[in-house]
Enzyme design. Structure first.
Site, PDB file in Angstrom:
ATOM      1  N   ASN A  13       1.302  -1.165  -0.267  1.00 13.07           N
ATOM      2  CA  ASN A  13      -0.021  -0.612   0.609  1.00 13.07           C
ATOM      3  C   ASN A  13       0.872   1.296  -0.472  1.00 13.07           C
ATOM      4  O   ASN A  13       1.968   1.524   1.168  1.00 13.07           O
ATOM      5  CB  ASN A  13      -0.624   0.032   0.850  1.00 13.07           C
ATOM      6  CG  ASN A  13      -2.070   0.902   0.896  1.00 13.07           C
ATOM      7  OD1 ASN A  13      -2.636   0.784   2.613  1.00 13.07           O
ATOM      8  ND2 ASN A  13      -2.559   1.729   0.037  1.00 13.07           N
ATOM      9  N   ASN A  67      -7.461  10.077   0.615  1.00 12.47           N
ATOM     10  CA  ASN A  67      -6.959   8.907  -1.191  1.00 12.47           C
ATOM     11  C   ASN A  67      -6.854   9.552  -1.633  1.00 12.47           C
ATOM     12  O   ASN A  67      -6.838  10.975  -1.188  1.00 12.47           O
ATOM     13  CB  ASN A  67      -8.852   8.746  -0.827  1.00 12.47           C
ATOM     14  CG  ASN A  67      -8.906   8.094   1.417  1.00 12.47           C
ATOM     15  OD1 ASN A  67      -8.245   7.107   0.803  1.00 12.47           O
ATOM     16  ND2 ASN A  67     -10.248   7.951   1.249  1.00 12.47           N
ATOM     17  N   CYS A  76      -5.631   4.909   8.363  1.00 13.88           N
ATOM     18  CA  CYS A  76      -4.864   4.201   7.615  1.00 13.88           C
ATOM     19  C   CYS A  76      -3.933   2.880   7.831  1.00 13.88           C
ATOM     20  O   CYS A  76      -3.005   3.614   8.435  1.00 13.88           O
ATOM     21  CB  CYS A  76      -4.251   4.694   6.273  1.00 13.88           C
ATOM     22  SG  CYS A  76      -3.750   3.999   5.085  1.00 13.88           S
ATOM     23  N   ASN A  78      -1.477   0.743   7.145  1.00 19.35           N
ATOM     24  CA  ASN A  78      -0.458   0.571   6.407  1.00 19.35           C
ATOM     25  C   ASN A  78       0.136   2.032   6.407  1.00 19.35           C
ATOM     26  O   ASN A  78       1.562   1.765   6.602  1.00 19.35           O
ATOM     27  CB  ASN A  78      -0.749  -0.262   4.586  1.00 19.35           C
ATOM     28  CG  ASN A  78      -1.048  -1.324   5.183  1.00 19.35           C
ATOM     29  OD1 ASN A  78      -1.140  -2.470   5.495  1.00 19.35           O
ATOM     30  ND2 ASN A  78      -1.634  -1.796   4.320  1.00 19.35           N
ATOM     31  N   ASN A 164     -12.499   3.990  10.482  1.00 18.59           N
ATOM     32  CA  ASN A 164     -13.218   4.219   8.980  1.00 18.59           C
ATOM     33  C   ASN A 164     -14.379   2.714   9.141  1.00 18.59           C
ATOM     34  O   ASN A 164     -14.290   1.844   9.283  1.00 18.59           O
ATOM     35  CB  ASN A 164     -12.291   4.477   7.814  1.00 18.59           C
ATOM     36  CG  ASN A 164     -11.027   3.529   8.164  1.00 18.59           C
ATOM     37  OD1 ASN A 164     -10.768   2.713   8.401  1.00 18.59           O
ATOM     38  ND2 ASN A 164     -10.328   3.020   7.183  1.00 18.59           N
ATOM     39  N   CYS A 225      -4.636  -2.945   2.459  1.00 20.26           N
ATOM     40  CA  CYS A 225      -5.389  -1.892   2.860  1.00 20.26           C
ATOM     41  C   CYS A 225      -5.563  -2.588   4.370  1.00 20.26           C
ATOM     42  O   CYS A 225      -5.926  -3.133   4.973  1.00 20.26           O
ATOM     43  CB  CYS A 225      -6.898  -1.849   2.574  1.00 20.26           C
ATOM     44  SG  CYS A 225      -7.921  -0.541   4.171  1.00 20.26           S
ATOM     45  N   GLY A 226      -4.763  -1.474   5.201  1.00 19.43           N
ATOM     46  CA  GLY A 226      -4.132  -2.500   6.421  1.00 19.43           C
ATOM     47  C   GLY A 226      -5.679  -2.024   8.089  1.00 19.43           C
ATOM     48  O   GLY A 226      -5.541  -3.013   8.553  1.00 19.43           O
TER      49      GLY A 226
END
Length: 314
Positions: A13, A67, A76, A78, A164, A225-226
């Site tokens: 990522n 994003n 996020c 990662n 999220n 996506c972490g």
């Protein structure tokens, strides 16, 4: 304006990462900069833009993430590993509490996940399964391994906020066309999910091994996506597919991480934070134009170490 950045990735990522502790930009400017730097076909490219920002009395530093479409994400994971590594390097730390947009996370250096691969551990949560926290409108109070009324897919999903929003379903084999179709529907801001959401299809490949494929909000189909990996680890434990408090290997097309869901719904992820090199670039935000990247300090050894680690997984 001149922007210095590190090109980095966690589990494939990838992001430009900026030390923004002294950078004063307005919100529209950050959104523009994210779209320019993270445009996949542009001179830099990435899944988003990361910024190391000041902390406060309770946090050594903070992280913000946009994003590639310019929208800001709550977290996020990662990217958090990469940002934490930069914060550690600049501040001389090995562990810290990090301020995120709407939450907080514990981060620490961890033993290498593979030879020569810088590895960071994150612990986030407690995380929520309340539909309202996930952003589902008109859904049951929580959705755990059940169909979601109004969703154009009959599979059983688990809805979790990391913070999220994530919808996770377990499948025998990932069907990417099905995943993209559902992810695209969620991206359209439907009445059921007006703030959009991340969608993951997960294969259980053993008692402590998961494979995750994700359509990421604001990005699309992504190799990694972490927060989706963390949501998948938590969802697997919540549905009895794995156990709480037991390490899990989580794979995706970008690589792998070590994960573990705790009974209090916190999730630990440990994985790479690879710096591919330092660069500088001129950015004209008013015109929406970038110059050519100027290499400052390439790190071929880190790139080679990660390539060897990924090759060993195949």
């Amino acid at each position: 304006m001149r922007i210095d950045y590190i090109k980095c990735h966690g589990s494939g990522n990838d992001f430009p990462l900026i030390d923004a502790r002294a950078l004063a930009l307005g919100e529209p400017e950050w959104a523009t900069l994210a779209r320019l730097l993270a445009e996949r076909g542009g001179p830099v490219g990435g899944d988003g833009l990361l910024a190391l920002v000041p902390g406060d009395d309770a946090h050594a530093f903070g992280m913000r993430m946009w994003n590639s479409d310019g929208s800001e994400a709550e977290t996020c994971l990662n990217g958090l590993r990469c940002t934490a590594r930069l914060g550690f390097d600049l501040l001389g730390l090995d562990a810290a509490q990090v301020k995120l947009k709407t939450s907080s996370a514990q981060v620490a250096r961890d033993p290498e996940i593979a030879p020569g691969v810088a590895t960071i551990r994150t612990l986030v949560g407690p995380n929520s399964t309340r539909s309202a926290d996930v952003g589902l409108v008109g859904a049951p109070e929580q959705v755990i391994d059940a169909p979601i009324p109004g969703l154009p897919n009959a599979r059983a999903f688990t809805a979790v906020a990391m913070p999220n929003p994530h919808l996770v379903t377990f499948v025998d084999t990932v069907d990417e066309d099905e995943l993209v179709a559902l992810g695209t529907w969620c991206e359209s801001r439907p009445a059921l999910l007006p703030a959009r959401g991340n969608v993951s299809f997960v294969e259980v490949r053993g008692p402590s091994r998961l494979y995750v494929r994700t359509f990421e909000r604001g990005v699309g189909l992504t190799d990694s996506c972490g927060s989706a990996m963390a949501a998948s680890v938590l969802s697997a434990a919540l549905t009895g597919r794995t156990a709480f408090g037991v390490p899990v290997e989580v794979f995706n097309r970008g690589g792998m991480v070590r994960g573990q869901a705790e009974a209090d719904r916190r999730v630990m992820l440990s994985g790479n934070a690879t710096f591919e090199g330092a660069f500088a670039i001129e950015a004209d935000l008013a015109a929406g134009v970038l110059g050519a990247p100027e290499p400052l300090a390439p790190r071929p050894a880190e790139q080679a170490a990660w390539a060897a680690a990924v090759a060993a997984l195949r």
